[in-house]
Design a protein around this motif. Sequence first.
Motif, mmCIF file in Angstrom:
data_model
loop_
_atom_site.group_PDB
_atom_site.id
_atom_site.type_symbol
_atom_site.label_atom_id
_atom_site.label_comp_id
_atom_site.label_asym_id
_atom_site.label_seq_id
_atom_site.Cartn_x
_atom_site.Cartn_y
_atom_site.Cartn_z
ATOM 1 N N ALA A 1 0.818 -1.212 0.000
ATOM 2 C CA ALA A 1 0.000 0.000 0.000
ATOM 3 C C ALA A 1 0.851 1.261 0.000
ATOM 4 O O ALA A 1 0.327 2.361 -0.170
ATOM 5 C CB ALA A 1 -0.927 -0.004 1.208
ATOM 6 N N GLY A 2 2.160 1.123 0.211
ATOM 7 C CA GLY A 2 3.048 2.267 0.178
ATOM 8 C C GLY A 2 3.360 2.877 1.535
ATOM 9 O O GLY A 2 4.024 3.900 1.612
ATOM 10 N N TYR A 3 2.874 2.255 2.601
ATOM 11 C CA TYR A 3 3.156 2.783 3.938
ATOM 12 C C TYR A 3 4.567 2.464 4.402
ATOM 13 O O TYR A 3 5.115 3.182 5.225
ATOM 14 C CB TYR A 3 2.153 2.233 4.956
ATOM 15 C CG TYR A 3 0.748 2.696 4.693
ATOM 16 C CD1 TYR A 3 0.423 4.043 4.698
ATOM 17 C CD2 TYR A 3 -0.265 1.784 4.441
ATOM 18 C CE1 TYR A 3 -0.861 4.471 4.446
ATOM 19 C CE2 TYR A 3 -1.552 2.195 4.196
ATOM 20 C CZ TYR A 3 -1.844 3.534 4.200
ATOM 21 O OH TYR A 3 -3.112 3.953 3.950
ATOM 22 N N LEU A 4 5.135 1.385 3.928
ATOM 23 C CA LEU A 4 6.505 1.010 4.268
ATOM 24 C C LEU A 4 7.370 1.181 3.027
ATOM 25 O O LEU A 4 7.420 0.321 2.167
ATOM 26 C CB LEU A 4 6.582 -0.452 4.742
ATOM 27 C CG LEU A 4 5.940 -0.795 6.065
ATOM 28 C CD1 LEU A 4 6.053 -2.284 6.338
ATOM 29 C CD2 LEU A 4 6.575 -0.012 7.187
ATOM 30 N N LEU B 1 10.506 5.496 5.887
ATOM 31 C CA LEU B 1 11.271 4.929 7.000
ATOM 32 C C LEU B 1 12.494 5.763 7.323
ATOM 33 O O LEU B 1 12.830 5.957 8.496
ATOM 34 C CB LEU B 1 11.654 3.487 6.702
ATOM 35 C CG LEU B 1 10.496 2.494 6.617
ATOM 36 C CD1 LEU B 1 10.996 1.127 6.191
ATOM 37 C CD2 LEU B 1 9.775 2.402 7.938
ATOM 38 N N SER B 2 13.178 6.269 6.305
ATOM 39 C CA SER B 2 14.359 7.096 6.569
ATOM 40 C C SER B 2 13.968 8.427 7.206
ATOM 41 O O SER B 2 14.686 8.954 8.049
ATOM 42 C CB SER B 2 15.151 7.336 5.290
ATOM 43 O OG SER B 2 14.378 8.067 4.371
ATOM 44 N N LYS B 3 12.815 8.961 6.835
ATOM 45 C CA LYS B 3 12.343 10.195 7.455
ATOM 46 C C LYS B 3 11.991 9.958 8.927
ATOM 47 O O LYS B 3 12.298 10.783 9.792
ATOM 48 C CB LYS B 3 11.102 10.720 6.715
ATOM 49 C CG LYS B 3 10.706 12.119 7.140
ATOM 50 C CD LYS B 3 9.471 12.581 6.398
ATOM 51 C CE LYS B 3 9.778 12.730 4.921
ATOM 52 N NZ LYS B 3 8.634 13.292 4.165
ATOM 53 N N LEU B 4 11.385 8.810 9.236
ATOM 54 C CA LEU B 4 11.069 8.484 10.622
ATOM 55 C C LEU B 4 12.318 8.321 11.471
ATOM 56 O O LEU B 4 12.333 8.669 12.654
ATOM 57 C CB LEU B 4 10.237 7.207 10.694
ATOM 58 C CG LEU B 4 8.777 7.316 10.300
ATOM 59 C CD1 LEU B 4 8.138 5.937 10.247
ATOM 60 C CD2 LEU B 4 8.031 8.204 11.255
ATOM 61 N N ILE C 1 17.160 10.021 8.913
ATOM 62 C CA ILE C 1 18.281 9.842 7.995
ATOM 63 C C ILE C 1 17.952 10.573 6.690
ATOM 64 O O ILE C 1 16.953 10.252 6.026
ATOM 65 C CB ILE C 1 18.514 8.343 7.708
ATOM 66 C CG1 ILE C 1 18.808 7.609 9.013
ATOM 67 C CG2 ILE C 1 19.648 8.162 6.712
ATOM 68 C CD1 ILE C 1 18.855 6.111 8.855
ATOM 69 N N PRO C 2 18.771 11.529 6.298
ATOM 70 C CA PRO C 2 18.477 12.224 5.033
ATOM 71 C C PRO C 2 18.799 11.335 3.832
ATOM 72 O O PRO C 2 19.764 10.579 3.844
ATOM 73 C CB PRO C 2 19.407 13.440 5.074
ATOM 74 C CG PRO C 2 20.504 13.048 5.997
ATOM 75 C CD PRO C 2 19.922 12.073 6.983
ATOM 76 N N ILE C 3 17.993 11.467 2.814
ATOM 77 C CA ILE C 3 18.203 10.675 1.599
ATOM 78 C C ILE C 3 18.968 11.500 0.588
ATOM 79 O O ILE C 3 18.753 12.607 0.340
ATOM 80 C CB ILE C 3 16.881 10.184 1.003
ATOM 81 C CG1 ILE C 3 16.223 9.239 1.966
ATOM 82 C CG2 ILE C 3 17.096 9.530 -0.321
ATOM 83 C CD1 ILE C 3 14.925 8.679 1.481
#
Length: 91
Positions: free
Chosen positions: A75-78, A83-86, A89-91
């Motif tokens: 569904a796009g929740y994971l 996850l990196s924002k939570l 961690i910057p992407i």
Amino acid sequence: MVYSISTAFAIYFVLWWIVLFVTLPFGVRSQHEDGESVPGTDPGAPIATQMGRKLIWTTAISAIIFASAMLAFNAGYLNIERLSKLMGIPI
């Protein structure tokens, strides 16, 4: 779908072992608690571990957790961005 069957199986396998170690202590009675001690054994040794029931419960709980995670992933929740924002961690 970005994952393969082997990846899904590996994730389920690791999850199954984690859940097994969580369910192992439930319902175990020691010889000391039961009052029946076998000579030459430790009083803390379990009497009835009920491994069959624990394996069934482990499989059922793991399947529910795995299915929930896969539904959330599909569904796009994971996803990596969320996850990196939570985790900060910057992407």
